[in-house]
Design an enzyme around this catalytic site. Structure first.
Site, PDB file in Angstrom:
ATOM      1  N   HIS A  50      85.602  -8.462  24.768  1.00  0.00           N
ATOM      2  CA  HIS A  50      84.955  -7.665  23.488  1.00  0.00           C
ATOM      3  C   HIS A  50      85.626  -8.515  21.993  1.00  0.00           C
ATOM      4  O   HIS A  50      86.916  -8.931  22.272  1.00  0.00           O
ATOM      5  CB  HIS A  50      85.336  -6.298  23.561  1.00  0.00           C
ATOM      6  CG  HIS A  50      84.348  -5.437  24.237  1.00  0.00           C
ATOM      7  ND1 HIS A  50      85.001  -4.138  24.758  1.00  0.00           N
ATOM      8  CD2 HIS A  50      83.150  -5.564  24.886  1.00  0.00           C
ATOM      9  CE1 HIS A  50      83.738  -3.750  25.454  1.00  0.00           C
ATOM     10  NE2 HIS A  50      82.640  -4.718  25.420  1.00  0.00           N
TER      11      HIS A  50
ATOM     12  N   ASP B 201      86.807  -7.279  19.534  1.00  0.00           N
ATOM     13  CA  ASP B 201      88.071  -6.630  19.054  1.00  0.00           C
ATOM     14  C   ASP B 201      89.269  -6.999  19.591  1.00  0.00           C
ATOM     15  O   ASP B 201      90.355  -6.557  19.403  1.00  0.00           O
ATOM     16  CB  ASP B 201      87.809  -5.260  18.612  1.00  0.00           C
ATOM     17  CG  ASP B 201      87.571  -4.286  19.982  1.00  0.00           C
ATOM     18  OD1 ASP B 201      86.905  -5.031  20.924  1.00  0.00           O
ATOM     19  OD2 ASP B 201      87.838  -3.196  20.004  1.00  0.00           O
ATOM     20  N   HIS B 202      89.116  -7.766  20.774  1.00  0.00           N
ATOM     21  CA  HIS B 202      90.228  -8.341  21.357  1.00  0.00           C
ATOM     22  C   HIS B 202      90.352  -9.655  21.597  1.00  0.00           C
ATOM     23  O   HIS B 202      91.261 -10.328  21.729  1.00  0.00           O
ATOM     24  CB  HIS B 202      90.094  -7.736  22.966  1.00  0.00           C
ATOM     25  CG  HIS B 202      90.316  -6.307  22.909  1.00  0.00           C
ATOM     26  ND1 HIS B 202      91.318  -5.655  23.252  1.00  0.00           N
ATOM     27  CD2 HIS B 202      89.504  -5.192  22.684  1.00  0.00           C
ATOM     28  CE1 HIS B 202      91.316  -4.227  23.194  1.00  0.00           C
ATOM     29  NE2 HIS B 202      90.138  -4.106  22.865  1.00  0.00           N
TER      30      HIS B 202
ATOM     31  N   HIS C  70      86.532  -0.752  32.662  1.00  0.00           N
ATOM     32  CA  HIS C  70      86.124  -0.981  31.196  1.00  0.00           C
ATOM     33  C   HIS C  70      85.078  -2.121  31.115  1.00  0.00           C
ATOM     34  O   HIS C  70      83.929  -1.457  31.163  1.00  0.00           O
ATOM     35  CB  HIS C  70      87.209  -1.590  30.493  1.00  0.00           C
ATOM     36  CG  HIS C  70      87.048  -1.468  29.053  1.00  0.00           C
ATOM     37  ND1 HIS C  70      86.647  -0.465  28.242  1.00  0.00           N
ATOM     38  CD2 HIS C  70      86.859  -2.686  28.252  1.00  0.00           C
ATOM     39  CE1 HIS C  70      86.380  -0.837  26.766  1.00  0.00           C
ATOM     40  NE2 HIS C  70      86.606  -2.395  27.024  1.00  0.00           N
TER      41      HIS C  70
ATOM     42  N   ASP D  53      92.014  -2.417  27.221  1.00  0.00           N
ATOM     43  CA  ASP D  53      91.154  -1.359  27.356  1.00  0.00           C
ATOM     44  C   ASP D  53      90.945  -1.047  28.672  1.00  0.00           C
ATOM     45  O   ASP D  53      90.798  -2.078  29.524  1.00  0.00           O
ATOM     46  CB  ASP D  53      89.808  -1.375  26.540  1.00  0.00           C
ATOM     47  CG  ASP D  53      89.981  -1.532  25.030  1.00  0.00           C
ATOM     48  OD1 ASP D  53      90.944  -1.306  24.669  1.00  0.00           O
ATOM     49  OD2 ASP D  53      88.994  -1.926  24.467  1.00  0.00           O
TER      50      ASP D  53
ATOM     51  N   GLU E 225      96.147   1.735  25.279  1.00  0.00           N
ATOM     52  CA  GLU E 225      95.234   2.088  24.194  1.00  0.00           C
ATOM     53  C   GLU E 225      95.182   3.623  24.183  1.00  0.00           C
ATOM     54  O   GLU E 225      95.526   4.299  25.255  1.00  0.00           O
ATOM     55  CB  GLU E 225      93.880   1.593  24.757  1.00  0.00           C
ATOM     56  CG  GLU E 225      93.224   2.228  26.059  1.00  0.00           C
ATOM     57  CD  GLU E 225      91.809   2.480  25.874  1.00  0.00           C
ATOM     58  OE1 GLU E 225      91.304   3.166  24.858  1.00  0.00           O
ATOM     59  OE2 GLU E 225      91.052   2.078  26.754  1.00  0.00           O
TER      60      GLU E 225
ATOM     61  N   HIS F 101      95.354   1.023  19.506  1.00  0.00           N
ATOM     62  CA  HIS F 101      93.996   1.256  19.596  1.00  0.00           C
ATOM     63  C   HIS F 101      93.422   2.884  19.586  1.00  0.00           C
ATOM     64  O   HIS F 101      93.026   3.327  20.754  1.00  0.00           O
ATOM     65  CB  HIS F 101      93.524   0.532  20.815  1.00  0.00           C
ATOM     66  CG  HIS F 101      92.284   0.215  20.761  1.00  0.00           C
ATOM     67  ND1 HIS F 101      90.945   1.138  21.219  1.00  0.00           N
ATOM     68  CD2 HIS F 101      91.537  -0.879  20.819  1.00  0.00           C
ATOM     69  CE1 HIS F 101      89.710   0.284  20.967  1.00  0.00           C
ATOM     70  NE2 HIS F 101      90.133  -0.736  20.919  1.00  0.00           N
TER      71      HIS F 101
END
Length: 649
Positions: free
Chosen positions: A69, A71-72, A156, A177, A202, A414
């Site tokens: 993802h 955001d990672h 996830h 996550d 998270e 997070h």
């Protein structure tokens, strides 16, 4: 030694996950994400905190990426190719395969379609991925002679992993996550029970406990079916990897059962590539998918087809999966602008939307108008439906993981600030584990474990390993079954007196050593002192004390009263013996090898004379002789028995 955690992203917010951890001198960056809600300097972590001098080449020992993802992983090409980091990067095989697809798709949307300034190029992405070392689940990777890492299944999304890092005796887990419950295409997170100094987890749904999966799926299907049955269009903004496959499986199965002919579309060619990887990486999916794969690949969707832009305004119902999720730009935003003004249409938001995105504004309430920029305003008359199909674990899942791992410290990342504070309090009150919820650019320091290596003496090893039987005879009574008489017979009692523990000795700069208790005197270069005899007798109190009647055993349990009696005894002894022969140790007075103390023990086995201790009986002194001339000891005791002790009334 301490573990330092510098939170560069996802501190009291959801977005741009990035934490730099220093553990026993090794520096690891966990995740290198971007914030989907910002287009200014807040988009990336503040990398100047990693290397204030600007030399990023050797600023870290390694980078660990938990999943694909943005955001990672979104800032990784920028950090490696623009900032200049040259060290190793670790991620799982599926993440290495899928991350470049996500990064290239994002670059195209932001640069080629929206005309924004290019942060990194396609060449940057390719060069960045050349630095990546792919790892398997539960594979222990030796980064260098001291640092080792290991990946664990996180659920996830495909390829997501929690990472364990260990340097010396200190260890931590960074979760990224994760999901503690299985879904249609992925299993639940799995990790070994580990000895941890720190867990960084998270906390996206820090205070939310979700309904059952069946309830959520049923609610979603009813909402979609109702919309298309009324002739409306359904927009499902989602990222091409993860929730898209989960919801496609759900809708494809429902369409088959209900015999529906309404078209289901995917907007992106990226999804065709993603589904190909899902088919290739079937071993990373759920057990159910793996079991049915032989006869049917669940990612071969019968009712899902590709979407062409020319179909946006075509009349008639349909369901459209459009990227990116959160309606943060790209094609999902383009479709939303066209479909939002109609009351027949439905926008269903299946997961978390970060602040600053259109999705977040829709979830925060039903706005009638949304300002896209200063020149563009969108009329919002469509239905808004929010569903918790997020692949993140909920509050119960977080608590279950923390309880299972039982780390010495927990850091929350997070998540949203007020919800993180609530979860922090719950972890501390219910589990008794210190917990922290730092903001971005804050540093948290926690103590780490350090084991001292010690050798063991031969005597200790022998006494621990070899049986050390002691035999003793005891008399036992038993009743004869015929006559009813009771007889006493001897029997043999056997005890194994193997030593269970030793004494740790640390001498100067020498290595620590565990020795047997019998070796301690030799190490201390002293002799054994054993009580040769003991004698407990009533003390003589002054006439004034006896008449007052206020000196009794119970009153002497008060430390100050007991101290007064010993001081009175010390004063009298000073008149009879030389000063150098007398030592005051607080709890007792030592004269030569004779220890004299106030005896508060009921029914002392050494007691002679006086009355039973009933709370107001005689006051007793107990003398213990350890070594030396026994006649001298009795002479001392005779003198002490004649002393009149005067205490303040």
């Amino acid at each position: 030694m301490a573990i330092e955690c510098l939170v560069l992203g996802a501190g009291q917010e959801v977005g741009k996950s990035c934490a730099v951890v220093t553990i026993n001198g090794k520096r690891i960056m966990f995740d290198c994400g971007m914030h989907m809600g910002y287009l200014d300097h807040r988009r990336y972590p503040d990398f100047s905190r990693v290397a204030p001098d600007g030399d990023f080449g050797g600023a870290l020992d390694c980078i660990v990426i938990t999943h694909f993802h943005l955001d990672h992983v979104g800032a990784l090409p920028y950090f490696t190719e623009v900032c200049g980091y040259r060290g190793p990067i670790y991620m799982t095989y599926p993440t290495k395969a899928l991350a470049p697809l996500m990064l290239e798709d994002y670059r195209k949307v932001m640069v080629e379609r929206r005309g924004e300034e290019e942060q990194f190029t396609s060449e940057h992405i390719a060069d960045c991925m050349k630095k990546v070392i792919a790892v398997d689940l539960k594979q222990t990777v030796q980064v260098d002679s001291e640092l080792q890492i290991r990946a664990y299944y996180a659920g996830h999304v495909l390829g997501a992993a929690m990472f364990y890092a260990k340097v010396g005796d200190s260890a931590l887990v960074y979760t990224g996550d994760y999901n503690m419950t299985p879904d249609r295409h992925l299993g639940a997170a799995q990790i070994d029970r580990l000895h941890l100094d720190l867990l960084i987890t998270e906390s996206t749904y820090a205070t939310t406990v979700r309904d059952s999966k069946y309830t959520r799926e049923r609610e979603f299907l009813i909402a979609v079916h109702k919309c298309v049955a009324g002739g409306g269009k359904v927009l499902i903004p989602t990222f091409a990897l993860g929730r898209a496959q989960e919801l496609c499986m759900l809708l494809d199965d429902y369409w088959e059962r209900m015999n529906l002919n309404v078209p289901i579309y995917f907007s992106a060619g990226l999804t065709i590539q993603a589904n190909m990887y899902y088919k290739m990486l079937i071993n990373w999916t759920s057990q159910k998918v793996k079991e049915t794969y032989v006869t049917h690949n669940p990612f071969d969707f019968k009712n899902v087809r590709n979407f062409d832009r020319s179909l946006i305004n075509t009349p008639g119902p349909c369901v459209l999966f459009a990227t990116p999720g959160m309606i943060s730009g790209g094609f999902s935003l383009e479709v939303f602008k066209n479909w939002a003004p109609s009351e027949n249409n439905l926008v269903t938001l299946p997961g978390y939307c970060v602040a600053g995105t259109i999705g977040h504004k829709l979830m925060s309430g039903k706005p009638t108008k949304i300002d896209l920029d200063k020149d563009t305003q969108i009329d919002v008359r469509c239905q808004i439906h929010q569903l918790s199909f997020s692949p993140h674990t909920d509050a119960k899942g977080i608590m279950d993981l923390v309880k299972f791992l039982s780390p010495k410290h927990v850091i929350l990342v997070h998540g949203e600030k007020p919800k993180m504070a609530s979860l922090k309090g719950k972890i501390e009150s219910e589990l008794g584990i210190p917990c922290y919820d730092p903001a971005n650019n804050e540093n948290v320091s926690v103590p780490s474990t350090h084991f001292v290596k010690a050798c063991a003496s031969d005597a200790f090893v022998r006494s621990s390993l070899s049986p050390n039987f002691k035999f003793s005879r005891r008399n036992r009574e038993y009743e004869c079954s015929h006559s009813g008489d009771t007889e006493t017979v001897p029997f043999l009692q056997v005890r194994d007196e193997r030593v269970a523990g030793g004494i740790v000795v640390m001498e100067g700069n020498k290595e620590a050593k565990i020795i047997h208790q019998d070796e301690l005197l030799h190490v201390l270069r002293t002799e054994r002192h054993e009580v040769k005899f003991a004698y407990c007798f009533p003390a003589r109190l002054s006439k004034k004390n006896e008449e007052s009647g206020n000196i009794c055993t119970d009153s002497l349990r008060c430390p100050s009263r007991k101290c007064s009696l010993l001081q009175a005894l010390l004063s009298e002894l000073s008149k009879e013996f030389r000063q150098e022969e007398i030592q005051d140790f607080g709890e007792y007075i030592k004269v030569e090898s004779l220890h004299v103390a106030v005896c508060l023990t009921e029914q002392c086995p050494y007691r002679v004379g006086g009355h039973p201790l009933d709370g107001c009986g005689s006051v007793f002194l107990c003398c213990r002789w350890l070594a030396g001339d026994e006649q001298l000891a009795w002479k001392m005791i005779s003198i002490i028995r004649t002393l009149d002790l005067s205490l303040p009334i």
